[in-house]
Design a protein around this motif. Structure first.
Motif, short mmCIF file in Angstrom:
data_model
loop_
_atom_site.label_atom_id
_atom_site.label_comp_id
_atom_site.label_asym_id
_atom_site.label_seq_id
_atom_site.Cartn_x
_atom_site.Cartn_y
_atom_site.Cartn_z
N TRP A 81 15.84 -66.38 -3.40
CA TRP A 81 14.52 -67.04 -3.38
C TRP A 81 13.95 -67.13 -4.80
CZ3 TRP A 81 11.19 -69.25 0.20
CH2 TRP A 81 9.87 -69.44 -0.22
N ASP A 82 14.03 -66.04 -5.55
CA ASP A 82 13.42 -66.01 -6.89
C ASP A 82 14.04 -67.00 -7.85
OD1 ASP A 82 11.69 -64.05 -5.98
OD2 ASP A 82 12.76 -62.39 -6.94
N THR A 83 15.31 -67.33 -7.69
CA THR A 83 15.93 -68.33 -8.56
C THR A 83 15.68 -69.75 -8.05
OG1 THR A 83 18.06 -68.25 -7.42
CG2 THR A 83 17.75 -66.76 -9.29
N TRP A 84 15.29 -69.88 -6.79
CA TRP A 84 15.07 -71.19 -6.17
C TRP A 84 13.62 -71.65 -6.28
CZ3 TRP A 84 12.02 -72.29 -1.80
CH2 TRP A 84 12.16 -73.58 -1.28
N VAL A 85 12.69 -70.76 -6.04
CA VAL A 85 11.27 -71.13 -5.95
C VAL A 85 10.78 -71.69 -7.30
CG1 VAL A 85 10.24 -68.89 -6.60
CG2 VAL A 85 9.06 -70.39 -4.96
N ASP A 86 9.86 -72.65 -7.23
CA ASP A 86 9.25 -73.20 -8.44
C ASP A 86 8.25 -72.17 -8.96
OD1 ASP A 86 7.55 -74.51 -10.29
OD2 ASP A 86 7.94 -76.45 -9.34
N THR A 87 8.61 -71.46 -10.02
CA THR A 87 7.77 -70.36 -10.51
C THR A 87 6.45 -70.85 -11.10
OG1 THR A 87 8.99 -70.34 -12.59
CG2 THR A 87 9.71 -68.80 -10.88
N ASP A 88 6.35 -72.13 -11.42
CA ASP A 88 5.07 -72.69 -11.89
C ASP A 88 4.14 -73.00 -10.72
OD1 ASP A 88 5.77 -72.57 -14.59
OD2 ASP A 88 6.66 -74.58 -14.54
N ASN A 89 4.70 -73.09 -9.53
CA ASN A 89 3.92 -73.45 -8.34
C ASN A 89 4.35 -72.61 -7.13
OD1 ASN A 89 2.52 -75.95 -9.41
ND2 ASN A 89 4.66 -76.43 -9.83
N PRO A 90 4.26 -71.29 -7.23
CA PRO A 90 4.72 -70.47 -6.11
C PRO A 90 3.79 -70.60 -4.91
CG PRO A 90 3.66 -69.09 -7.76
CD PRO A 90 3.73 -70.48 -8.33
N PRO A 91 4.38 -70.67 -3.71
CA PRO A 91 3.56 -70.76 -2.49
C PRO A 91 3.07 -69.39 -2.05
CG PRO A 91 5.86 -70.74 -1.90
CD PRO A 91 5.81 -70.74 -3.42
N VAL A 92 2.18 -69.38 -1.06
CA VAL A 92 1.93 -68.12 -0.37
C VAL A 92 3.15 -67.87 0.50
CG1 VAL A 92 -0.57 -68.40 -0.39
CG2 VAL A 92 0.72 -69.20 1.59
N ARG A 93 3.38 -66.62 0.85
CA ARG A 93 4.60 -66.33 1.58
C ARG A 93 4.43 -65.07 2.41
NH1 ARG A 93 10.27 -64.33 -1.02
NH2 ARG A 93 9.51 -62.35 -0.23
N ALA A 94 5.10 -65.05 3.55
CA ALA A 94 5.20 -63.85 4.37
C ALA A 94 6.68 -63.62 4.65
CB ALA A 94 4.44 -64.02 5.68
N CYS A 95 7.06 -62.36 4.74
CA CYS A 95 8.44 -62.01 5.06
C CYS A 95 8.39 -60.81 5.99
CB CYS A 95 9.23 -61.69 3.79
SG CYS A 95 10.96 -61.28 4.12
N VAL A 96 9.00 -60.97 7.15
CA VAL A 96 9.00 -59.89 8.13
C VAL A 96 10.39 -59.68 8.72
CG1 VAL A 96 6.58 -60.27 8.76
CG2 VAL A 96 8.38 -61.42 10.04
N GLU A 97 10.60 -58.51 9.27
CA GLU A 97 11.83 -58.25 10.00
C GLU A 97 11.65 -58.75 11.43
OE1 GLU A 97 14.73 -54.56 10.04
OE2 GLU A 97 12.95 -54.13 11.26
N SER A 98 12.67 -59.42 11.94
CA SER A 98 12.58 -59.97 13.29
C SER A 98 13.96 -60.14 13.89
CB SER A 98 11.89 -61.34 13.22
OG SER A 98 11.79 -61.91 14.50
#
Length: 115
Positions: A81-98
């Motif tokens: 994710w960190d190499t893919w996401v646009d670091t100048d325009n990071p979105p809000v994000r949630a990450c959960v186990e499911s």
């Protein structure tokens, strides 16, 4: 306001555009034999493709939701994710186990973006 549905099927669309907002369905890897890194790469490539088809790109993602089958793989998923996401325009994000739909699936990601 128009609604455009992309890659529709009998159950759901993979992407819906309503006005200037783009919604993707939760995306999973096509090759579930890969580890979480490989699956995350596949999922993000699918998201890139859907966003392009909808007329936008990852720099306009507003929100991301990530489901991990095993939260202990959080760092491995983030390495992609960190190499893919646009670091100048990071979105809000949630990450959960499911628990995901099939045991071989390790990650599912859904995003919402502006056009």
């Amino acid at each position: 306001m128009t609604i455009t549905r992309i890659k529709t099927g009998p159950r759901m669309s993979q992407c819906v555009v309503h006005g200037d907002t783009v919604y993707t369905a939760g995306q999973v890897a096509d090759d579930s034999s890969k580890d979480v890194v490989g699956q995350t790469r596949q999922v993000l490539a699918k998201i890139d493709s859907l966003l392009a088809e909808a007329g936008t790109d990852k720099s306009k993602i507003l929100k991301g939701t990530i489901w991990l089958a095993d939260i202990s793989q959080f760092n491995e998923m983030n390495s992609v994710w960190d190499t893919w996401v646009d670091t100048d325009n990071p979105p809000v994000r949630a990450c959960v186990e499911s628990k995901l739909a099939f045991p071989e699936l390790l990650v599912e990601i859904q995003v919402e973006a502006a056009k």
